[in-house]
Design a protein around this motif. Sequence first.
Motif, PDB file in Angstrom:
ATOM      1  N   ASP A  53       1.792   0.599  19.213  1.00 47.57           N
ATOM      2  CA  ASP A  53       0.913   0.927  20.326  1.00 47.57           C
ATOM      3  C   ASP A  53       0.377  -0.362  20.946  1.00 47.57           C
ATOM      4  OD1 ASP A  53      -1.928   0.310  19.068  1.00 47.57           O
ATOM      5  OD2 ASP A  53      -0.708   1.312  17.549  1.00 47.57           O
ATOM      6  N   VAL A  61       0.894  -9.652   2.449  1.00 49.32           N
ATOM      7  CA  VAL A  61       1.836  -9.670   1.326  1.00 49.32           C
ATOM      8  C   VAL A  61       1.652 -10.957   0.548  1.00 49.32           C
ATOM      9  CG1 VAL A  61       4.276  -9.652   0.672  1.00 49.32           C
ATOM     10  CG2 VAL A  61       3.505  -8.276   2.599  1.00 49.32           C
ATOM     11  N   ALA A  93      -6.024  -0.999  16.896  1.00 48.89           N
ATOM     12  CA  ALA A  93      -4.912  -1.705  16.260  1.00 48.89           C
ATOM     13  C   ALA A  93      -4.828  -1.394  14.773  1.00 48.89           C
ATOM     14  CB  ALA A  93      -5.071  -3.207  16.462  1.00 48.89           C
ATOM     15  N   ILE A  94      -3.620  -1.223  14.295  1.00 50.44           N
ATOM     16  CA  ILE A  94      -3.399  -0.997  12.873  1.00 50.44           C
ATOM     17  C   ILE A  94      -3.441  -2.357  12.182  1.00 50.44           C
ATOM     18  CG2 ILE A  94      -1.773  -0.112  11.162  1.00 50.44           C
ATOM     19  CD1 ILE A  94      -0.647   1.612  13.568  1.00 50.44           C
ATOM     20  N   ARG A 126       9.058 -11.453   8.159  1.00 46.02           N
ATOM     21  CA  ARG A 126       7.646 -11.692   7.837  1.00 46.02           C
ATOM     22  C   ARG A 126       6.731 -10.804   8.675  1.00 46.02           C
ATOM     23  NH1 ARG A 126       9.336 -16.788   6.436  1.00 46.02           N
ATOM     24  NH2 ARG A 126       8.646 -17.449   4.377  1.00 46.02           N
ATOM     25  N   HIS A 159       6.792  -7.414   7.227  1.00 46.03           N
ATOM     26  CA  HIS A 159       5.953  -7.294   6.030  1.00 46.03           C
ATOM     27  C   HIS A 159       4.513  -6.957   6.416  1.00 46.03           C
ATOM     28  CE1 HIS A 159       8.857  -9.772   3.325  1.00 46.03           C
ATOM     29  NE2 HIS A 159       9.145  -8.498   3.335  1.00 46.03           N
ATOM     30  N   LYS A 160       4.067  -7.521   7.539  1.00 49.74           N
ATOM     31  CA  LYS A 160       2.705  -7.225   7.995  1.00 49.74           C
ATOM     32  C   LYS A 160       2.623  -5.846   8.628  1.00 49.74           C
ATOM     33  CE  LYS A 160       1.413 -11.984   9.114  1.00 49.74           C
ATOM     34  NZ  LYS A 160       1.503 -12.891  10.251  1.00 49.74           N
ATOM     35  N   TYR A 161       3.641  -5.497   9.389  1.00 48.05           N
ATOM     36  CA  TYR A 161       3.660  -4.229  10.123  1.00 48.05           C
ATOM     37  C   TYR A 161       4.958  -3.484   9.804  1.00 48.05           C
ATOM     38  CZ  TYR A 161      -0.042  -6.605  12.706  1.00 48.05           C
ATOM     39  OH  TYR A 161      -1.185  -7.269  13.038  1.00 48.05           O
ATOM     40  N   PRO A 162       5.004  -2.791   8.677  1.00 51.64           N
ATOM     41  CA  PRO A 162       6.281  -2.229   8.225  1.00 51.64           C
ATOM     42  C   PRO A 162       6.803  -1.050   9.051  1.00 51.64           C
ATOM     43  CG  PRO A 162       4.524  -1.764   6.653  1.00 51.64           C
ATOM     44  CD  PRO A 162       3.927  -2.639   7.703  1.00 51.64           C
ATOM     45  N   PHE A 163       6.004  -0.586  10.001  1.00 49.94           N
ATOM     46  CA  PHE A 163       6.369   0.631  10.739  1.00 49.94           C
ATOM     47  C   PHE A 163       7.049   0.346  12.073  1.00 49.94           C
ATOM     48  CE2 PHE A 163       1.957  -0.660  11.154  1.00 49.94           C
ATOM     49  CZ  PHE A 163       1.916  -0.984  12.497  1.00 49.94           C
ATOM     50  N   THR A 172      -2.065  -2.542  18.752  1.00 44.49           N
ATOM     51  CA  THR A 172      -1.446  -3.253  17.635  1.00 44.49           C
ATOM     52  C   THR A 172      -0.585  -4.405  18.150  1.00 44.49           C
ATOM     53  OG1 THR A 172      -1.439  -1.193  16.391  1.00 44.49           O
ATOM     54  CG2 THR A 172      -0.117  -2.974  15.515  1.00 44.49           C
ATOM     55  N   GLU A 211       8.032  -2.400  -2.855  1.00 49.69           N
ATOM     56  CA  GLU A 211       7.051  -1.972  -1.866  1.00 49.69           C
ATOM     57  C   GLU A 211       7.403  -2.526  -0.478  1.00 49.69           C
ATOM     58  OE1 GLU A 211       3.336  -3.320  -3.351  1.00 49.69           O
ATOM     59  OE2 GLU A 211       2.218  -2.641  -1.586  1.00 49.69           O
ATOM     60  N   HIS A 212       7.883  -3.746  -0.456  1.00 47.37           N
ATOM     61  CA  HIS A 212       8.062  -4.424   0.835  1.00 47.37           C
ATOM     62  C   HIS A 212       9.520  -4.468   1.267  1.00 47.37           C
ATOM     63  CE1 HIS A 212       3.914  -5.460   0.401  1.00 47.37           C
ATOM     64  NE2 HIS A 212       4.146  -6.023  -0.771  1.00 47.37           N
ATOM     65  N   ALA A 213       9.692  -4.595   2.580  1.00 42.47           N
ATOM     66  CA  ALA A 213      11.052  -4.588   3.139  1.00 42.47           C
ATOM     67  C   ALA A 213      11.838  -5.794   2.646  1.00 42.47           C
ATOM     68  CB  ALA A 213      10.980  -4.605   4.660  1.00 42.47           C
ATOM     69  N   ILE A 220      -0.687  -5.740   6.922  1.00 44.75           N
ATOM     70  CA  ILE A 220      -0.669  -5.776   5.462  1.00 44.75           C
ATOM     71  C   ILE A 220      -0.517  -7.235   5.060  1.00 44.75           C
ATOM     72  CG2 ILE A 220       0.725  -5.196   3.433  1.00 44.75           C
ATOM     73  CD1 ILE A 220       1.590  -2.673   4.999  1.00 44.75           C
ATOM     74  N   GLU A 246       7.544  -9.194  -5.983  1.00 49.80           N
ATOM     75  CA  GLU A 246       8.432  -8.201  -6.594  1.00 49.80           C
ATOM     76  C   GLU A 246       9.907  -8.566  -6.476  1.00 49.80           C
ATOM     77  OE1 GLU A 246       7.730  -4.563  -4.471  1.00 49.80           O
ATOM     78  OE2 GLU A 246       8.156  -5.479  -2.530  1.00 49.80           O
ATOM     79  N   TYR A 272       3.076 -13.801  -1.351  1.00 53.57           N
ATOM     80  CA  TYR A 272       4.378 -14.434  -1.538  1.00 53.57           C
ATOM     81  C   TYR A 272       4.344 -15.362  -2.745  1.00 53.57           C
ATOM     82  CZ  TYR A 272       5.510 -12.694   3.138  1.00 53.57           C
ATOM     83  OH  TYR A 272       5.739 -11.900   4.226  1.00 53.57           O
TER      84      TYR A 272
END
Lengths: 184, 197
Positions: free
Chosen positions: A36, B18, B12-13, A83, A86-90, A39, A144-146, B16, B29, B20
């Motif tokens: 959106d 991570v 804003a979302i 990277r 990883h912050k915004y996986p969607f 974001t 968990e992460h991509a 996340i 992981e 490293y």
Amino acid sequence: MFKKFSAATDVSGQTNVKSSVQRSIRSALLSQWKVDQDTLESIWPKKESVILVKCREHISIYTLHGEPLFFQHFDEPFFPTLRLVHKYPFLLPKVRIDRGAIRFLLAGAHMMCPGLTSAGGYLPPPENEIKAGTPVVLFAEGKEHAVALGVTKMSTEDMRRINKNTAVETVTYLGDDLWALQKL
Amino acid sequence: MATTIEEPISQAIPPISVRYCAVCSFPLEYCEFGSSFTKCKETLHEEDEDLYNKYYSEEALQKKLGSISLEAQSKLEKDTAAKEAKAEKKADAALKKKMASQVTIKRIERNKRKFVTSIHGLEAFGVDLKKVAKQFATKFATGASVTKNPQGLDEIVVQGDVSADIVEMIEDGVGLLKGVPKENIVEVEEKKKKGGD
Ligand SMILES: [Zn+2]
């Protein structure tokens, strides 16, 4: 795309991007990614400009404060960097490979159907079918992460039905030369 | 327009964050798939016991197996061990090569009482040649550039005879020259051929 890629030899130059072009990139991102306005604003604030880093074979990397944010091959769709994912996986539709496929992916291999259709894999349900030629995020079983980004070579329903050959062509993955480029 | 428009609250979302790995740069992981797994594990164990347990406790290891067979898992572990051994060997060889490579500082006579100094081999120690050429130019208030020598290798050419000063700078590890071992310096003098004038 970023195997054997080195900033010293594969980057041909950095240029500022005209504000009209920045606007059209911004609207392309809004239509190509699941994101959106707000974001996107926090990923790339309107008052800041991205820099275009021109690379070999018509790869364009766009950076903000030197950090690669997204890239494009010719005028194909924009890919966020891993990277950023990883912050915004969607940002892009997701599929998942099973654990057995991870080490092949991390060696740069394309993903075959069985790695996605097996018990550890994941494909969206038929009503959310992903078409061929779509940029996707690759997740991995138990993680968990991509782990990578790629392009579907066939629709997700065809992956289920045919269940052989290349399902997703790998574009960038954890540990490739784009991953190593934290700043440009 | 300028009346009562308030800043809309951003929907804003949030990103996340991570964690490293400090060793291999992967998300923690994924260390098991890298080429420095043993070191990754050790480092995390020292830095953060809780996170270490999250990824490497018996329970976590059981869960991780997921759908792959024990056979495939042991193949993966072998693969990782082989990768590590290979990476170590490569790093060893690179270090050996680095420590054996020479830095040649050549004093070249151009005319009577006119010299240039060429420095070759600094790149083996991770020195940015362009930057260090600039450092020389500033320090000696003279011209300095990176050029290709007849063998096609990059070298720095500084106007004037500054060879002794550069040796000293390397010995003292000044600025960008830090980490270049002084034992690897070779000083050469290139005289103008007699009667060449
Ligand atoms: Zn690691």
